[in-house]
Design an enzyme around this catalytic site. Structure first.
Site, mmCIF file in Angstrom:
data_model
loop_
_atom_site.group_PDB
_atom_site.id
_atom_site.type_symbol
_atom_site.label_atom_id
_atom_site.label_comp_id
_atom_site.label_asym_id
_atom_site.label_seq_id
_atom_site.Cartn_x
_atom_site.Cartn_y
_atom_site.Cartn_z
ATOM 1 N N ASP A 10 0.872 -1.182 0.000
ATOM 2 C CA ASP A 10 0.000 0.000 0.000
ATOM 3 C C ASP A 10 0.911 1.234 0.000
ATOM 4 O O ASP A 10 2.132 1.121 0.149
ATOM 5 C CB ASP A 10 -0.905 0.015 1.243
ATOM 6 N N SER A 11 0.292 2.399 -0.114
ATOM 7 C CA SER A 11 1.068 3.642 -0.031
ATOM 8 C C SER A 11 1.625 3.845 1.373
ATOM 9 O O SER A 11 2.619 4.530 1.556
ATOM 10 C CB SER A 11 0.165 4.819 -0.375
ATOM 11 N N CYS A 73 -4.377 -1.569 -2.001
ATOM 12 C CA CYS A 73 -4.480 -0.134 -2.225
ATOM 13 C C CYS A 73 -5.510 0.068 -3.335
ATOM 14 O O CYS A 73 -5.316 -0.422 -4.460
ATOM 15 C CB CYS A 73 -3.105 0.387 -2.658
ATOM 16 N N GLU A 149 -3.550 8.376 8.391
ATOM 17 C CA GLU A 149 -2.104 8.111 8.460
ATOM 18 C C GLU A 149 -1.466 8.961 9.574
ATOM 19 O O GLU A 149 -0.498 8.557 10.196
ATOM 20 C CB GLU A 149 -1.507 8.437 7.089
ATOM 21 N N CYS A 183 -11.048 2.256 0.015
ATOM 22 C CA CYS A 183 -9.635 2.562 0.277
ATOM 23 C C CYS A 183 -9.286 1.807 1.555
ATOM 24 O O CYS A 183 -10.066 1.813 2.524
ATOM 25 C CB CYS A 183 -9.469 4.066 0.482
ATOM 26 N N HIS A 185 -7.368 2.352 3.925
ATOM 27 C CA HIS A 185 -7.214 3.121 5.167
ATOM 28 C C HIS A 185 -8.554 3.229 5.925
ATOM 29 O O HIS A 185 -8.559 3.368 7.145
ATOM 30 C CB HIS A 185 -6.740 4.557 4.864
HETATM 31 N N1 DGL Z 1 -4.899 2.946 1.037
HETATM 32 C C1 DGL Z 1 -4.800 3.388 -0.302
HETATM 33 C C2 DGL Z 1 -6.032 3.130 -1.099
HETATM 34 O O1 DGL Z 1 -6.668 2.145 -0.819
HETATM 35 C C3 DGL Z 1 -4.079 4.664 -0.561
HETATM 36 C C4 DGL Z 1 -4.591 5.912 0.023
HETATM 37 C C5 DGL Z 1 -3.680 7.043 -0.357
HETATM 38 O O2 DGL Z 1 -2.458 6.841 -0.285
HETATM 39 O O3 DGL Z 1 -4.167 8.108 -0.734
HETATM 40 O O4 DGL Z 1 -6.368 3.825 -2.029
#
Ligand code: DGL
Length: 266
Positions: A10-11, A73, A149, A183, A185
């Protein structure tokens, strides 16, 4: 049988929500996680940059000799069609769209995801490909991954609530019965989201969890299952940014410290 690890990226720390699910349903599998924390958030990047980051992350995990990769991600998953790989790479979008299509009673589905993911229109395309009569409302949440984050995750966090109220306004005015957290997150703040939804009966679906289930099926059906029987901590975490930041946020996400297991990318 294949004892190599499963790669997950992931990011940043968001993919840990998917990792948690993978770990829960496949405890014997070794995992190599990569968080591209120096480049988080992906959600505000251009399509080209997202593709570039996705390619980089896949190459990195391949260099760790993984057998299959989960792009945990949504943003990279939305561009997976443009990223070639010689080992299998699974995304998080199709599994949750299938589940949402199966789950909805009134055919109205909401999606929360990053700006880049929503711009790609991937959730709408995927859901309506499964069932053309579905109505999909896609809501970009530009600040949400960064807030999470940075630790704004408690149900009474003022900044989090301000952002979520804005992002849920339209969803609350529509009659959706299913909401996709598009997402990885976002499951961290699921309770805060639920508290702000007017319709308390909305089913909330976690894209990372649905992808973990599909990954398990893939690993079993492709005969890639590990013979490892040790239940010990068999996960390695690599990051491209600062250890202290990731370690703190990972602790909050996972509920335990992984400090000793975090390694630098280079
Ligand atoms: N968790 C990621 C996603 O599912 C990335 C969120 C991000 O870095 O903006 O898109």
């Amino acid at each position: 049988m294949d004892n190599r690890a499963i790669g997950i990226f992931d990011s940043g720390a968001g993919g840990l929500t998917a990792l948690r699910c993978v770990r829960e349903i496949m405890p014997n599998e070794d995992i190599v996680y990569f968080g591209d924390t120096v480049n988080v958030p992906y959600g505000e990047k251009s399509r080209e940059d997202v593709i570039k980051c996705g390619r980089h992350n896949i190459e990195f995990l391949k260099s760790k000799n993984v057998k299959v990769i989960l792009a945990a991600c949504g943003t990279v998953s939305s561009q997976l069609g443009y990223i070639k790989s010689d080992i299998p790479v699974l995304g998080i979008i199709e599994p949750v769209c299938k589940k949402a299509a199966m789950n909805t009673k009134n055919g109205k589905i909401g999606v929360l995801a990053t700006s880049a993911t929503i711009k790609s229109g991937i959730y709408k395309k995927t859901c309506t490909k499964i069932s053309p009569e579905l109505e999909i409302y896609e809501q970009p949440c530009p600040r949400l991954a960064t807030l999470i984050e940075n630790g704004h995750i408690s149900t009474d966090d003022v900044e989090l609530l301000r952002a979520l109220s804005e992002y849920l306004e339209k969803i609350n005015s529509l009659d959706v019965d299913t909401l996709i957290l598009g997402c990885t997150h976002y499951p961290i703040v699921e309770n805060a989201i639920r508290n702000l939804l007017v319709n308390k009966n909305i089913i909330i679906l976690d894209a990372g969890r649905e992808a973990a289930i599909v990954l398990k099926r893939f690993v079993f059906e492709s005969n890639l299952r590990s013979e490892n029987t040790s239940k010990s901590e068999n996960i390695k975490y690599f990051i491209s940014g600062k250890k202290a930041v990731f370690s703190k946020v990972a602790h909050t996400f996972l509920g335990y410290s992984i400090e000793d297991l975090i390694l630098p990318e280079k």
